[in-house]
Scaffold this motif. Structure first.
Motif, PDB file in Angstrom:
ATOM      1  N   VAL A 229      61.194  18.985  24.269  1.00  0.00           N
ATOM      2  CA  VAL A 229      62.648  18.916  24.413  1.00  0.00           C
ATOM      3  C   VAL A 229      63.075  19.246  25.840  1.00  0.00           C
ATOM      4  O   VAL A 229      63.944  18.573  26.420  1.00  0.00           O
ATOM      5  CB  VAL A 229      63.320  19.863  23.399  1.00  0.00           C
ATOM      6  N   ASN A 230      62.475  20.271  26.429  1.00  0.00           N
ATOM      7  CA  ASN A 230      62.828  20.639  27.804  1.00  0.00           C
ATOM      8  C   ASN A 230      62.523  19.513  28.787  1.00  0.00           C
ATOM      9  O   ASN A 230      63.248  19.310  29.765  1.00  0.00           O
ATOM     10  CB  ASN A 230      62.076  21.909  28.222  1.00  0.00           C
ATOM     11  N   GLU A 231      61.458  18.789  28.525  1.00  0.00           N
ATOM     12  CA  GLU A 231      61.088  17.684  29.413  1.00  0.00           C
ATOM     13  C   GLU A 231      62.148  16.588  29.394  1.00  0.00           C
ATOM     14  O   GLU A 231      62.381  15.924  30.406  1.00  0.00           O
ATOM     15  CB  GLU A 231      59.727  17.121  28.987  1.00  0.00           C
ATOM     16  N   THR A 232      62.822  16.405  28.239  1.00  0.00           N
ATOM     17  CA  THR A 232      63.879  15.378  28.182  1.00  0.00           C
ATOM     18  C   THR A 232      65.086  15.767  29.023  1.00  0.00           C
ATOM     19  O   THR A 232      65.885  14.905  29.401  1.00  0.00           O
ATOM     20  CB  THR A 232      64.354  15.138  26.727  1.00  0.00           C
ATOM     21  N   ARG A 233      65.218  17.052  29.303  1.00  0.00           N
ATOM     22  CA  ARG A 233      66.387  17.523  30.053  1.00  0.00           C
ATOM     23  C   ARG A 233      66.184  17.457  31.564  1.00  0.00           C
ATOM     24  O   ARG A 233      67.131  17.687  32.323  1.00  0.00           O
ATOM     25  CB  ARG A 233      66.723  18.958  29.629  1.00  0.00           C
ATOM     26  N   SER A 234      64.960  17.166  31.977  1.00  0.00           N
ATOM     27  CA  SER A 234      64.689  17.101  33.419  1.00  0.00           C
ATOM     28  C   SER A 234      63.963  15.820  33.827  1.00  0.00           C
ATOM     29  O   SER A 234      63.610  15.657  34.990  1.00  0.00           O
ATOM     30  CB  SER A 234      63.847  18.315  33.836  1.00  0.00           C
ATOM     31  N   HIS A 235      63.746  14.921  32.878  1.00  0.00           N
ATOM     32  CA  HIS A 235      63.001  13.695  33.168  1.00  0.00           C
ATOM     33  C   HIS A 235      63.793  12.788  34.109  1.00  0.00           C
ATOM     34  O   HIS A 235      65.017  12.673  34.001  1.00  0.00           O
ATOM     35  CB  HIS A 235      62.687  12.959  31.861  1.00  0.00           C
ATOM     36  N   GLY A 241      69.771  14.757  27.979  1.00  0.00           N
ATOM     37  CA  GLY A 241      68.599  15.155  27.213  1.00  0.00           C
ATOM     38  C   GLY A 241      68.931  15.571  25.791  1.00  0.00           C
ATOM     39  O   GLY A 241      70.072  15.480  25.328  1.00  0.00           O
ATOM     40  N   VAL A 242      67.914  16.050  25.100  1.00  0.00           N
ATOM     41  CA  VAL A 242      68.034  16.422  23.689  1.00  0.00           C
ATOM     42  C   VAL A 242      68.713  17.785  23.561  1.00  0.00           C
ATOM     43  O   VAL A 242      68.388  18.729  24.282  1.00  0.00           O
ATOM     44  CB  VAL A 242      66.640  16.453  23.026  1.00  0.00           C
ATOM     45  N   SER A 243      69.634  17.886  22.621  1.00  0.00           N
ATOM     46  CA  SER A 243      70.348  19.137  22.364  1.00  0.00           C
ATOM     47  C   SER A 243      69.510  20.053  21.470  1.00  0.00           C
ATOM     48  O   SER A 243      68.516  19.617  20.877  1.00  0.00           O
ATOM     49  CB  SER A 243      71.679  18.839  21.673  1.00  0.00           C
ATOM     50  N   PRO A 244      69.914  21.330  21.342  1.00  0.00           N
ATOM     51  CA  PRO A 244      69.203  22.225  20.418  1.00  0.00           C
ATOM     52  C   PRO A 244      69.176  21.709  18.980  1.00  0.00           C
ATOM     53  O   PRO A 244      68.240  22.014  18.234  1.00  0.00           O
ATOM     54  CB  PRO A 244      70.001  23.529  20.521  1.00  0.00           C
ATOM     55  N   ARG A 245      70.185  20.918  18.593  1.00  0.00           N
ATOM     56  CA  ARG A 245      70.156  20.337  17.248  1.00  0.00           C
ATOM     57  C   ARG A 245      68.931  19.439  17.079  1.00  0.00           C
ATOM     58  O   ARG A 245      68.337  19.377  15.998  1.00  0.00           O
ATOM     59  CB  ARG A 245      71.434  19.544  16.986  1.00  0.00           C
ATOM     60  N   GLY A 246      68.555  18.762  18.150  1.00  0.00           N
ATOM     61  CA  GLY A 246      67.364  17.926  18.101  1.00  0.00           C
ATOM     62  C   GLY A 246      66.096  18.748  17.938  1.00  0.00           C
ATOM     63  O   GLY A 246      65.171  18.350  17.220  1.00  0.00           O
TER      64      GLY A 246
END
Length: 316
Positions: A229-235, A241-246
């Motif tokens: 998930v963290n990688e989607t926020r900095s890619h 990117g993906v939220s905590p719900r994801g």
């Protein structure tokens, strides 16, 4: 008490009498159901989306409603309306089709954003508010929504807030030759769904819903989810990117999938297998990435493949 694995096996077997050659799709839909989520299916007409929803409801002995979306569908057509009772001079609430246990929302992108939003509260909070009064949804309340990717005229793309309410986004795809041959040979005077019988019920489902919460997930697997998930926020190719719900959806679906497969613990493969289906509809890729013909699924797959899989030596 029936185990999650036993429950999953008999439901999958029963649905497979109608939906041929789609065991993986059936398994994932069932996993989302028992993890408390909702499903979005993007596919062409005629591949069995409606039959899948009906077969699931029949197999579980649950109430089923189908909502056919059109541009003139109003929020009140979904949730229900208050009608004046002339005898008592009071308003009585007449429930709409959303008040059921399994709801098929067919071609959800053909109705207006105003009507789409009527589903939001019900999906997220398991309640509907009409004229200042709140009404609780049935338990379970499970939405299977479909979109037709072929027709774009007269459609209203789902906003990000609505997409994020769906735990998973699936495509059923066409059957392979062997499955289609089996399907054609199985067609007789009546459709297979007419002879489908319930193989479970509300009590068993309630028990399974409790058991899913007890499926263990190790810290190493949790960290694997967080890393994805963290990688989607900095890619470089992702704008949103993906939220905590994801993150929660990925964890809960992996738990349910592990239980269906007869395990009391989650392994990294449960996460890896479902990551693309659970996360791809939650991101927005940059325009330059789209120009390079990259899709959301391409980017999520790249992220998952680039991260090391944790090795868990405690579980065998």
């Amino acid at each position: 008490m029936v185990s999650i694995g036993e429950f999953g096996s008999k439901i999958k077997e029963n649905i497979s009498r109608v939906i041929v050659g789609k065991e993986k799709t059936i398994e994932r839909v069932l996993a989302v159901l028992i993890s408390g989520g909702h499903v979005l299916i993007n596919d062409v007409p005629g591949v069995g989306k409606t039959m899948l929803a009906r077969s699931l409801a029949i197999s579980l002995g649950l109430e089923f409603n189908r909502l056919q979306c059109t541009p003139d569908l109003l929020p009140g057509d979904v949730t229900g309306i208050s009608i004046l009772n002339l005898k008592t001079n009071e308003f009585n609430f007449r429930k709409g089709p959303i008040f059921t246990q399994i709801l098929l929302v067919d071609e959800i992108n053909r109705t207006t954003p105003r009507t789409q939003s009527a589903l939001l509260e019900a999906m997220a909070e398991r309640q509907v508010t009409v004229d200042g009064r709140s009404f609780q949804m049935e338990k379970p309340f499970f939405v299977i929504a479909t979109q037709n990717p072929v027709e774009f005229e007269g459609t209203f793309p789902l906003p990000e807030a609505q997409l994020d309410r769906f735990s998973i986004s699936l495509t059923m795809g066409y059957p392979d030759e062997q499955s289609e041959r089996k399907l054609l040979k199985g067609i007789s005077d009546e459709h297979p769904i007419t002879s489908l019988k319930p193989v479970s019920g509300q009590d068993e489902l309630d028990s399974v819903l409790k058991q899913v919460k007890e499926v263990e997930i190790e810290d190493s697997v949790l960290q694997y989810i967080i890393s994805i998930v963290n990688e989607t926020r900095s890619h470089r190719d992702i704008q949103l990117g993906v939220s905590p719900r994801g993150s929660i959806a990925l964890m809960e679906t992996a738990r349910a999938l592990a239980g269906i497969r007869g395990r009391r613990f989650v392994i990294p493969d449960d996460v890896k297998e479902t990551a693309c289906d659970i996360l791809s509809h939650r991101i927005i890729i940059k325009p330059e990435a789209r120009l390079m013909r990259r899709t959301n699924r391409d980017v999520i797959n790249e992220i998952v493949e680039s991260l090391p899989i944790p090795i868990n030596n405690e579980k065998t």
